[in-house]
Design an enzyme around this catalytic site. Structure first.
Site, PDB file in Angstrom:
ATOM      1  N   SER A 181     -11.848 -36.868 -17.174  1.00 19.66           N
ATOM      2  CA  SER A 181     -11.197 -38.133 -16.810  1.00 19.66           C
ATOM      3  C   SER A 181     -10.798 -38.113 -15.343  1.00 19.66           C
ATOM      4  O   SER A 181     -10.272 -37.123 -14.839  1.00 19.66           O
ATOM      5  CB  SER A 181      -9.955 -38.368 -17.676  1.00 19.66           C
ATOM      6  OG  SER A 181     -10.300 -38.889 -18.933  1.00 19.66           O
ATOM      7  N   ASP A 205      -5.596 -47.562 -15.927  1.00 20.90           N
ATOM      8  CA  ASP A 205      -5.689 -46.102 -15.934  1.00 20.90           C
ATOM      9  C   ASP A 205      -6.200 -45.553 -14.608  1.00 20.90           C
ATOM     10  O   ASP A 205      -7.103 -44.715 -14.574  1.00 20.90           O
ATOM     11  CB  ASP A 205      -6.577 -45.619 -17.082  1.00 20.90           C
ATOM     12  CG  ASP A 205      -6.377 -44.124 -17.363  1.00 20.90           C
ATOM     13  OD1 ASP A 205      -5.248 -43.645 -17.161  1.00 20.90           O
ATOM     14  OD2 ASP A 205      -7.347 -43.453 -17.768  1.00 20.90           O
ATOM     15  N   HIS A 226      -3.578 -41.376 -16.467  1.00 24.83           N
ATOM     16  CA  HIS A 226      -3.017 -40.594 -17.577  1.00 24.83           C
ATOM     17  C   HIS A 226      -3.076 -39.088 -17.340  1.00 24.83           C
ATOM     18  O   HIS A 226      -2.426 -38.327 -18.073  1.00 24.83           O
ATOM     19  CB  HIS A 226      -3.708 -40.957 -18.902  1.00 24.83           C
ATOM     20  CG  HIS A 226      -5.066 -40.342 -19.101  1.00 24.83           C
ATOM     21  ND1 HIS A 226      -6.230 -40.917 -18.627  1.00 24.83           N
ATOM     22  CD2 HIS A 226      -5.445 -39.201 -19.721  1.00 24.83           C
ATOM     23  CE1 HIS A 226      -7.263 -40.166 -18.963  1.00 24.83           C
ATOM     24  NE2 HIS A 226      -6.809 -39.120 -19.622  1.00 24.83           N
TER      25      HIS A 226
END
Length: 297
Positions: free
Chosen positions: A155, A80, A50
């Site tokens: 992330s 992801d 993402h």
């Protein structure tokens, strides 16, 4: 007591310093950088899907302060994960540890490099579990939840144990409001598949679908209010070969109800490719059972 705390504090700082060369900055979206992990010394980088919003003009910020170009090898949106190839070599690859070696209560660090330097946040493993499926339909080998604070740009960075070994890839996108890490086993399978094929294979039926409400009698018989009407069936597709026709209403696949489009997407997972699955349809007001071999999309 103060001496023990100082020893622990120094040990954590040393851990961050020793792990730092394996953590990179990923510039694949707007103004905000994210983090990535060096998978091989030859420049294979892992990050979160993402945070890579574009397929081109991706930059990697290295631990030595240099910035290099990178290409997108492939991605698995369902877990992801994204795999990049930096235009450089001689990098320091991370050391991985299986999530099965973690226990609830173990101290862990989430590390990131959203800017030029490594950042860290401390937490514990708050929950562990078995295999699970993400809301997007991705297969994850272990449930790995922590209480680390996922700061912006973390992330794609590593979750490391007390030895500085990577137990997973941090992601803020798998479950809203929960700090999750994609465990080592899942990461390695995805990376090796993407390196071999450029993508993660997904199940394929070859149909156009639309949710429809079932007749009252069928709702009572099947125990569900809606199904998926086949608006089109591609010639020669797995659906056509399995005997599905335009106008059929698919109500279950592999014993699971398919009332909405996303429920069918979840069932078309990588592990079902090539398998013959039972399907239940409504045709002309009557319920029929068929078998469909799932293709690869």
């Amino acid at each position: 007591m103060s001496e023990s705390l100082q020893t622990l504090s120094n040990a954590m700082a040393d851990l961050v310093e020793s792990t730092g060369p394996s953590i990179v900055r990923v510039e694949g979206r707007g103004r905000f950088g994210a983090s990535g992990i060096v998978y091989t010394a030859e420049g294979v980088i892992i990050t979160a899907h993402h945070v890579v919003e574009r397929d081109e003009n991706i930059k990697i910020g290295l631990a030595d302060g240099n910035s290099v170009n990178a290409t997108l090898i492939g991605r698995d949106a369902n877990t992801d994960l994204a795999v990049l190839k930096a235009e450089t070599g001689g990098l320091t690859a991370a050391t991985w540890v299986d999530a099965g070696e973690l226990r609830v209560g173990h101290l862990v660090l989430a590390l990131g490099r959203p800017g030029k330097t490594v950042q860290a946040t401390l937490g514990i493993v708050s929950a562990l579990g078995g295999a699970w499926r993400t809301p997007a339909g991705g297969d994850v080998d272990h449930y790995l939840q922590t209480d680390v604070v996922m700061y912006p740009g973390f992330s794609g960075g590593p979750l490391v144990n007390a030895n500085g070994h990577v137990a997973g890839v941090n992601s803020s996108a798998l479950m809203r409001g929960v700090s999750m890490a994609i465990p080592t086993a899942t990461v390695k399978k995805a990376v090796e598949t993407i390196l071999a094929h450029g993508r993660m294979p997904r199940g394929y039926l070859g149909v156009g679908i639309q949710p429809v409400r079932l007749a009252d009698a069928l709702q009572q018989q099947l125990g569900q209010e809606t199904g998926l009407m086949l608006m089109s069936v591609e010639s020669g597709s797995p659906a056509a070969q399995g005997g599905l026709l335009q106008g059929d209403v698919l109500v279950t696949l592999d014993g699971q109800a398919v009332r909405h489009v996303d429920e069918l997407q979840v069932l078309l997972s990588t592990d079902r490719v090539g398998k013959s699955l039972p399907a239940r349809i409504v045709r002309g007001g009557q319920v029929h059972d068929l078998a469909i071999t799932i293709g690869q999309g």
